[in-house]
Design an enzyme around this catalytic site. Structure first.
Site, PDB file in Angstrom:
ATOM      1  N   ASN A 134     -22.346 -13.270  -7.333  1.00 20.85           N
ATOM      2  CA  ASN A 134     -21.065 -14.130  -7.737  1.00 20.85           C
ATOM      3  C   ASN A 134     -21.721 -15.535  -7.483  1.00 20.85           C
ATOM      4  O   ASN A 134     -22.185 -16.126  -6.370  1.00 20.85           O
ATOM      5  CB  ASN A 134     -20.142 -14.020  -6.355  1.00 20.85           C
ATOM      6  CG  ASN A 134     -19.266 -14.889  -6.635  1.00 20.85           C
ATOM      7  OD1 ASN A 134     -18.929 -15.656  -7.389  1.00 20.85           O
ATOM      8  ND2 ASN A 134     -18.454 -14.945  -5.254  1.00 20.85           N
ATOM      9  N   SER A 153     -23.569 -12.921   3.118  1.00 17.91           N
ATOM     10  CA  SER A 153     -25.073 -13.288   3.578  1.00 17.91           C
ATOM     11  C   SER A 153     -25.912 -12.030   3.298  1.00 17.91           C
ATOM     12  O   SER A 153     -26.868 -11.764   4.245  1.00 17.91           O
ATOM     13  CB  SER A 153     -25.155 -13.878   5.191  1.00 17.91           C
ATOM     14  OG  SER A 153     -24.244 -15.067   5.072  1.00 17.91           O
ATOM     15  N   GLY A 191     -21.590 -16.922   3.332  1.00 17.17           N
ATOM     16  CA  GLY A 191     -22.190 -18.245   3.249  1.00 17.17           C
ATOM     17  C   GLY A 191     -22.594 -18.812   4.565  1.00 17.17           C
ATOM     18  O   GLY A 191     -22.801 -19.807   4.848  1.00 17.17           O
ATOM     19  N   LYS A 193     -20.321 -18.349  -8.158  1.00 15.94           N
ATOM     20  CA  LYS A 193     -19.269 -19.372  -7.730  1.00 15.94           C
ATOM     21  C   LYS A 193     -19.346 -20.555  -8.277  1.00 15.94           C
ATOM     22  O   LYS A 193     -19.785 -20.644  -9.578  1.00 15.94           O
ATOM     23  CB  LYS A 193     -19.572 -19.630  -6.048  1.00 15.94           C
ATOM     24  CG  LYS A 193     -19.579 -18.325  -5.191  1.00 15.94           C
ATOM     25  CD  LYS A 193     -19.513 -18.645  -3.744  1.00 15.94           C
ATOM     26  CE  LYS A 193     -19.545 -17.258  -2.943  1.00 15.94           C
ATOM     27  NZ  LYS A 193     -19.485 -17.337  -1.633  1.00 15.94           N
ATOM     28  N   GLU A 252     -16.008  -8.080   2.514  1.00 13.63           N
ATOM     29  CA  GLU A 252     -16.432  -9.196   2.649  1.00 13.63           C
ATOM     30  C   GLU A 252     -15.898  -9.925   3.874  1.00 13.63           C
ATOM     31  O   GLU A 252     -14.857 -10.504   3.843  1.00 13.63           O
ATOM     32  CB  GLU A 252     -16.444 -10.295   1.538  1.00 13.63           C
ATOM     33  CG  GLU A 252     -17.181  -9.646   0.209  1.00 13.63           C
ATOM     34  CD  GLU A 252     -17.241 -10.799  -0.761  1.00 13.63           C
ATOM     35  OE1 GLU A 252     -18.787 -10.834  -1.004  1.00 13.63           O
ATOM     36  OE2 GLU A 252     -16.810 -11.798  -1.137  1.00 13.63           O
ATOM     37  N   GLU A 254     -12.372 -17.097  -1.007  1.00 12.96           N
ATOM     38  CA  GLU A 254     -12.239 -18.457  -1.196  1.00 12.96           C
ATOM     39  C   GLU A 254     -11.206 -18.647  -2.053  1.00 12.96           C
ATOM     40  O   GLU A 254     -10.485 -19.927  -1.978  1.00 12.96           O
ATOM     41  CB  GLU A 254     -13.581 -18.900  -2.071  1.00 12.96           C
ATOM     42  CG  GLU A 254     -14.875 -19.131  -0.930  1.00 12.96           C
ATOM     43  CD  GLU A 254     -16.045 -18.793  -1.536  1.00 12.96           C
ATOM     44  OE1 GLU A 254     -16.272 -18.911  -2.748  1.00 12.96           O
ATOM     45  OE2 GLU A 254     -17.142 -18.477  -0.680  1.00 12.96           O
ATOM     46  N   HIS A 312     -11.101 -12.803  -4.054  1.00  9.75           N
ATOM     47  CA  HIS A 312     -12.353 -13.253  -3.168  1.00  9.75           C
ATOM     48  C   HIS A 312     -11.629 -14.093  -2.023  1.00  9.75           C
ATOM     49  O   HIS A 312     -10.449 -14.987  -2.255  1.00  9.75           O
ATOM     50  CB  HIS A 312     -13.252 -14.217  -4.061  1.00  9.75           C
ATOM     51  CG  HIS A 312     -14.561 -14.538  -3.175  1.00  9.75           C
ATOM     52  ND1 HIS A 312     -14.454 -15.632  -2.353  1.00  9.75           N
ATOM     53  CD2 HIS A 312     -15.654 -13.816  -3.222  1.00  9.75           C
ATOM     54  CE1 HIS A 312     -15.509 -15.693  -1.719  1.00  9.75           C
ATOM     55  NE2 HIS A 312     -16.430 -14.549  -2.514  1.00  9.75           N
ATOM     56  N   GLY A 357     -23.544 -13.726  -2.988  1.00 10.16           N
ATOM     57  CA  GLY A 357     -23.185 -15.061  -3.327  1.00 10.16           C
ATOM     58  C   GLY A 357     -24.647 -16.012  -3.366  1.00 10.16           C
ATOM     59  O   GLY A 357     -25.463 -15.710  -4.367  1.00 10.16           O
ATOM     60  N   GLY A 358     -24.794 -16.647  -2.370  1.00 13.85           N
ATOM     61  CA  GLY A 358     -25.990 -17.482  -2.161  1.00 13.85           C
ATOM     62  C   GLY A 358     -27.383 -16.925  -2.795  1.00 13.85           C
ATOM     63  O   GLY A 358     -27.972 -17.693  -3.636  1.00 13.85           O
TER      64      GLY A 358
HETATM   65  P1  PGA Z   1     -22.885 -15.174   0.495  1.00 16.24           P
HETATM   66  O1  PGA Z   1     -21.469 -15.161  -0.408  1.00 16.24           O
HETATM   67  O2  PGA Z   1     -23.660 -13.844  -0.021  1.00 16.24           O
HETATM   68  O3  PGA Z   1     -23.176 -16.398  -0.065  1.00 16.24           O
HETATM   69  O4  PGA Z   1     -22.513 -14.909   1.642  1.00 16.24           O
HETATM   70  C1  PGA Z   1     -20.951 -13.603  -0.707  1.00 16.24           C
HETATM   71  C2  PGA Z   1     -19.577 -13.783  -1.383  1.00 16.24           C
HETATM   72  O5  PGA Z   1     -18.635 -14.924  -1.340  1.00 16.24           O
HETATM   73  O6  PGA Z   1     -19.353 -12.995  -2.469  1.00 16.24           O
END
Ligand code: PGA
Length: 259
Positions: A13, A220, A180, A15, A174, A104, A102, A241-242
Site C-alpha cells: 500500500n 509495520s 506506521g 498510500k 491491521e 486511515e 483502511h 505500507g512503509g
Molecule cells: P505500515 O502500513 O506497514 O507502514 O505499518 C500498513 C498499512 O497501513 O497498510
C-alpha cells in the site's frame, strides 16, 4: 500445509507517496528484481496512488503474479462527486483490486462499515477484488475489546454479502496501533486474531468460505519480521505500507512468504 485454494498474498500500500517518476521507478524495480522461483505461489499486489495506476498496469501487462489495486473508490458509478473516483473508472484502466476500509480512511475521512459495504458492492460489481481492512485501536486492545471490535466491523460490513461474493474478498487485519508505528503485533496476537476472524467468517458464510478466504496481516511488516508472521497457519500474507516503498525491502517480504 495451508489448505488450498487459500492464496498467499503480499500487497504493498503506497498510500499518498511517490510522484509519477518515483512510482514508475519502483514498479520497474519490482518487475526487474522479482525472481519467479523465489516468489513460489505468492501473489503480489501493489496499490499506487490512483493517478499512477494506468502507467503501471501498462508496464506490468503480461506480468503474471503482480496485480494492481486502487486504495479507495466511491460507492456510486458516476455523478456529481467532485474529486472522487468510481470502481468503474478504476476497472476501466485495468486495475484488479481495491483496498477498502483502511483505518486511515476510517479515521481521517469518517468511513463507516456501512459505507465500506457499499463501496465493496460497487467494486465487486465492476469485477475488482476487494482487500477489506479491519482492526482495533490501542485503547480497544488495552481494554481487551479487540475481538468484539473486529468481529463487529466484519459482521456489519459483510451483513448483506453472499458466500459467492466472498470469493473475491481478501481480509487484512491491521491493528491501528501497529500501522506506521514500528510496533508489530506479535505472531501470537496476530495469529489469534486471524483465527478469530476465520471463525466469524465461518459463522457468517460457512466453513468452506472461511477456509478459502485469505487473511493478511498489516502493521509495520518488515523484512525482519515477515517470515515469523507468515509462518503462522492462519496468516496468509501481508499488507505492507512503509516497507513497500523500497523495492529491496518489499521483495524480501515477498520472498519471506514464498520461501
Ligand atoms: P505500515 O502500513 O506497514 O507502514 O505499518 C500498513 C498499512 O497501513 O497498510
Amino acid at each position: 500445509m495451508k489448505p488450498m485454494p487459500r492464496r498467499k498474498i503480499v500487497a504493498g500500500n503506497w498510500k499518498m507517496n511517490l510522484v509519477y517518476e518515483e512510482s514508475i521507478e519502483l514498479a520497474e524495480a519490482l518487475l526487474e528484481g522479482l525472481q519467479e522461483e523465489k516468489m513460489g505461489d505468492t501473489h503480489v499486489i501493489i496499490a499506487p496512488p490512483s493517478l499512477h495506476i494506468q502507467p503501471i498496469t501498462e508496464l506490468l501487462l503480461f506480468t503474471p503474479g503482480i496485480a494492481v489495486a486502487a486504495q479507495n473508490c466511491h460507492e456510486e458509478a458516476s455523478g456529481a462527486f467532485t474529486g472522487e473516483v468510481s470502481a468503474q473508472m478504476i476497472r476501466s484502466i485495468d486495475a484488479d483490486a481495491v483496498i477498502l476500509g483502511h483505518s486511515e480512511r476510517r479515521e481521517f475521512f469518517g468511513e463507516t462499515d456501512e459505507l465500506i459495504a457499499k463501496k465493496m458492492k460497487a467494486a465487486l460489481k465492476n469485477e475488482l477484488s476487494v482487500i477489506y481492512c479491519c482492526g482495533e485501536r490501542l485503547d480497544e486492545r488495552k481494554s481487551d475489546a479487540h475481538e468484539e471490535v473486529v468481529g463487529g466491523q466484519i459482521r456489519t460490513a459483510f451483513k448483506d454479502f453472499s458466500a459467492d461474493e466472498m470469493t473475491n474478498v481478501i481480509i487484512a487485519y491491521e491493528p491501528v496501533w501497529a500501522i506506521g508505528t514500528g510496533e508489530t503485533a506479535t505472531v501470537a496476537q496476530a495469529g489469534s486474531m486471524h483465527h478469530f476472524i476465520r471463525s466469524v467468517l465461518e459463522e457468517l458464510f460457512g466453513a468452506a468460505t472461511a477456509e478459502a478466504t485469505s487473511i493478511l496481516y498489516g502493521g509495520s511488516v518488515k523484512p525482519g519480521n515477515a517470515a515469523d508472521l507468515f509462518a503462522h497457519a492462519d496468516i496468509d500474507g501481508g499488507l505492507v505500507g512503509g516497507a513497500s516503498l523500497k523495492a529491496d525491502d518489499f521483495i524480501r517480504i515477498i520472498y519471506a512468504m514464498g520461501g
